[in-house]
Design an enzyme around this catalytic site. Structure first.
Site, PDB file in Angstrom:
ATOM      1  N   ASN A  57       0.816  -1.223   0.000  1.00 38.93           N
ATOM      2  CA  ASN A  57       0.000   0.000   0.000  1.00 38.93           C
ATOM      3  C   ASN A  57       0.851   1.277   0.000  1.00 38.93           C
ATOM      4  OD1 ASN A  57      -2.398  -1.522   0.206  1.00 38.93           O
ATOM      5  ND2 ASN A  57      -2.035  -1.772   2.403  1.00 38.93           N
ATOM      6  N   HIS A 143     -13.881  -1.551   6.688  1.00 42.41           N
ATOM      7  CA  HIS A 143     -12.711  -2.244   7.233  1.00 42.41           C
ATOM      8  C   HIS A 143     -13.008  -2.798   8.628  1.00 42.41           C
ATOM      9  CE1 HIS A 143      -8.542  -2.635   8.799  1.00 42.41           C
ATOM     10  NE2 HIS A 143      -8.284  -2.931   7.539  1.00 42.41           N
ATOM     11  N   GLU A 187     -15.914   4.315   3.597  1.00 41.53           N
ATOM     12  CA  GLU A 187     -14.527   4.527   3.153  1.00 41.53           C
ATOM     13  C   GLU A 187     -14.527   5.313   1.857  1.00 41.53           C
ATOM     14  OE1 GLU A 187     -12.303   0.828   3.041  1.00 41.53           O
ATOM     15  OE2 GLU A 187     -13.240   0.159   4.905  1.00 41.53           O
ATOM     16  N   SER A 191     -10.940  -0.919   0.612  1.00 43.59           N
ATOM     17  CA  SER A 191      -9.595  -1.483   0.648  1.00 43.59           C
ATOM     18  C   SER A 191      -9.427  -2.751  -0.185  1.00 43.59           C
ATOM     19  CB  SER A 191      -9.185  -1.761   2.089  1.00 43.59           C
ATOM     20  OG  SER A 191     -10.089  -2.656   2.696  1.00 43.59           O
ATOM     21  N   ASP A 216     -13.292   6.874   6.102  1.00 40.50           N
ATOM     22  CA  ASP A 216     -11.960   6.286   6.264  1.00 40.50           C
ATOM     23  C   ASP A 216     -11.237   6.476   4.933  1.00 40.50           C
ATOM     24  OD1 ASP A 216      -9.785   4.518   6.231  1.00 40.50           O
ATOM     25  OD2 ASP A 216     -10.755   3.159   7.657  1.00 40.50           O
ATOM     26  N   HIS A 219      -7.030   4.539   1.929  1.00 40.16           N
ATOM     27  CA  HIS A 219      -6.506   4.216   0.596  1.00 40.16           C
ATOM     28  C   HIS A 219      -6.731   5.330  -0.424  1.00 40.16           C
ATOM     29  CE1 HIS A 219      -5.578   0.071   1.712  1.00 40.16           C
ATOM     30  NE2 HIS A 219      -6.659   0.175   2.481  1.00 40.16           N
TER      31      HIS A 219
HETATM   32  C1  LIG Z   1      -9.647   1.054   5.208  1.00 42.38           C
HETATM   33  C2  LIG Z   1      -8.619   0.881   6.264  1.00 42.38           C
HETATM   34  N1  LIG Z   1      -8.769   1.505   7.438  1.00 42.38           N
HETATM   35  C3  LIG Z   1      -7.873   1.384   8.419  1.00 42.38           C
HETATM   36  C4  LIG Z   1      -6.756   0.606   8.274  1.00 42.38           C
HETATM   37  C5  LIG Z   1      -5.808   0.470   9.414  1.00 42.38           C
HETATM   38  O1  LIG Z   1      -4.731   1.321   9.265  1.00 42.38           O
HETATM   39  P1  LIG Z   1      -3.323   0.948   9.945  1.00 42.38           P
HETATM   40  O2  LIG Z   1      -2.680  -0.038   9.049  1.00 42.38           O
HETATM   41  O3  LIG Z   1      -2.636   2.264  10.043  1.00 42.38           O
HETATM   42  O4  LIG Z   1      -3.651   0.380  11.287  1.00 42.38           O
HETATM   43  C6  LIG Z   1      -6.548  -0.072   7.067  1.00 42.38           C
HETATM   44  C7  LIG Z   1      -5.364  -0.913   6.776  1.00 42.38           C
HETATM   45  O5  LIG Z   1      -4.683  -1.505   7.376  1.00 42.38           O
HETATM   46  C8  LIG Z   1      -7.505   0.067   6.047  1.00 42.38           C
HETATM   47  O6  LIG Z   1      -7.366  -0.595   4.892  1.00 42.38           O
END
Ligand SMILES: Cc1ncc(COP(=O)(O)O)c(C=O)c1O
Length: 387
Positions: A57, A143, A187, A191, A216, A219
């Site tokens: 990513n 997520h 989001e 993701s 969120d 991405h």
């Molecule tokens: C949509 C989404 N939100 C939150 C996270 C969590 O972020 P982090 O990896 O910084 O804990 C992720 C990925 O890991 C994600 O894909």
């Protein structure tokens, strides 16, 4: 001394773990960690072989940018390796304070709050804003950490079908009256599917029903046109910004409340200063180099065009396979040809929708993208026909 043969709780623990693992193995759902040395230019060395990674990513390749590394090294030398305690105890490191200011400006918000990770941000935000007697409406493909935060809040949590604005409207019409407060969780870029939420419609509905919206942006930041901003914009420092940590951008009042009430901020050690300094430098680069930031989406579109897939709307392109075992086999076949494209299986995605999640980066070149497309066309013609 005779051995003690009475049941030993640690043996039953191991027996439990072994039985669970056997079940996962049989369903092709066991996960394993592989030592992998990630290098610049989307390189990943695994098992003595050099692979081109399409699973990362780090969309702009900034984790290895010399300017980002220099900023992190400088902060490491000046402020040390760790934060020492909760930010409320040892204070903000200067890079952290500067990063928050810059993030807020980037998102057009009054303030920002950096958490230890995106996961921790989502564990802290919802429970600080809603609780029993309140309502959360969450996109079905949200997520895992959005669901975890919702669960921890104690609010009535209802899912709406992925991007289904009509269902969201119906749920608001039915449920909003009985709830003191309502929060919608979605989001910007999903993701595992790479598609985008219909934010103008969702934000309009939220306005009509006095619901708050959290987007969120894990991405999306830096690599897609942001469009309309939500009142609560959270994200991570670990993807496009190439570092580690999470954040929320919002009004000053909301950020001040979260600073006192988000348990995953208050009761955990602050982000290491070097991680904040790296993310700050990366954000400066994102803003200063828009052509670089446009590359991952451009490469994703090159890939979808070559394979006749629906046009990519983000740097993430799913290649649906179906069964977990087949997704693992396809991933292994690609690895044998020098590509790292990890299989995504349930429960990360719904049963029967195991896939390869192809993530494009500015660090790829067009020839690498074309080579992957060619390999997939040869190895998985059925998946591509079904798309
Ligand atoms: C949509 C989404 N939100 C939150 C996270 C969590 O972020 P982090 O990896 O910084 O804990 C992720 C990925 O890991 C994600 O894909």
């Amino acid at each position: 001394m005779a051995p003690n043969l009475s049941p030993n709780p640690s043996n039953s623990l191991d027996a439990f773990a072994a039985e669970k693992l056997a079940g996962l193995e049989a369903a092709a759902l066991r996960r394993r960690l592989a030592v992998t040395a990630r290098g610049p230019e989307a390189a990943a060395e695994r098992g003595g072989r050099r692979l081109v990674s399409f699973s990362c990513n780090d969309y702009l390749g900034l984790a290895h940018d010399p300017r980002v590394i220099a900023a992190a090294s400088d902060a490491l030398r000046r402020y040390g390796a760790g934060a020492g305690a909760s930010r409320l105890v040892t204070g903000n490191s200067p890079p952290l304070a500067a990063l928050e200011e810059r993030l807020a400006r980037h998102k057009g918000k009054e303030a920002a709050l950096v958490f230890g990770s995106g996961y921790l941000a989502n564990l802290g935000i919802a429970p600080a804003l809603v609780g029993q007697g309140d309502l959360i409406l969450i996109d079905d493909l949200g997520h895992s950490c959005l669901f975890a935060g919702a669960r921890m809040s104690g609010a009535l949590t209802l899912r709406f079908a992925h991007n289904d604005v009509a269902q969201l409207r119906a749920l608001l019409a039915e449920q909003r009256g009985a709830a003191r407060r309502a929060l919608i969780l979605t989001e910007r870029v999903f993701s595992m599917d790479g598609d985008r939420a219909p934010l103008p419609e969702i934000l309009a509905l939220a306005g009509a029903y006095d619901a708050w919206t959290l987007v969120d942006d894990a991405h999306g930041l830096g690599v897609v046109e942001p469009g309309q901003r939500a009142p609560l914009e959270m994200g991570t420092l670990s993807k496009t910004l190439g570092s580690y940590g999470g954040y929320l951008c919002a009004s000053r009042a909301v950020i001040d409340l979260l600073t006192s009430r988000a348990r995953s901020l208050v009761y955990t050690t602050g982000l290491p200063p070097a991680s904040a300094a790296a993310a700050l430098k990366a954000l400066e680069i994102v803003e200063a180099e828009p052509e670089h930031a446009a590359r991952p989406l451009m490469l994703a579109r090159r890939f979808t065009a070559r394979l006749g897939l629906p046009e990519a709307t983000s740097p993430i392109v799913p290649v649906l396979v179906g069964e977990a075992e087949s997704a693992l086999a396809l991933s292994a076949a690609l690895e044998a040809r020098g590509f790292l494209v990890v299989a995504i299986r349930p429960p990360t995605v719904a049963p029967g929708t195991a896939r390869l999640r192809v993530a494009f980066s500015a660090a790829h070149d067009a020839a690498q993208v074309d080579a992957l497309a060619e390999a997939l066309a040869e190895l998985a013609p059925d998946s591509l026909r079904a798309a």
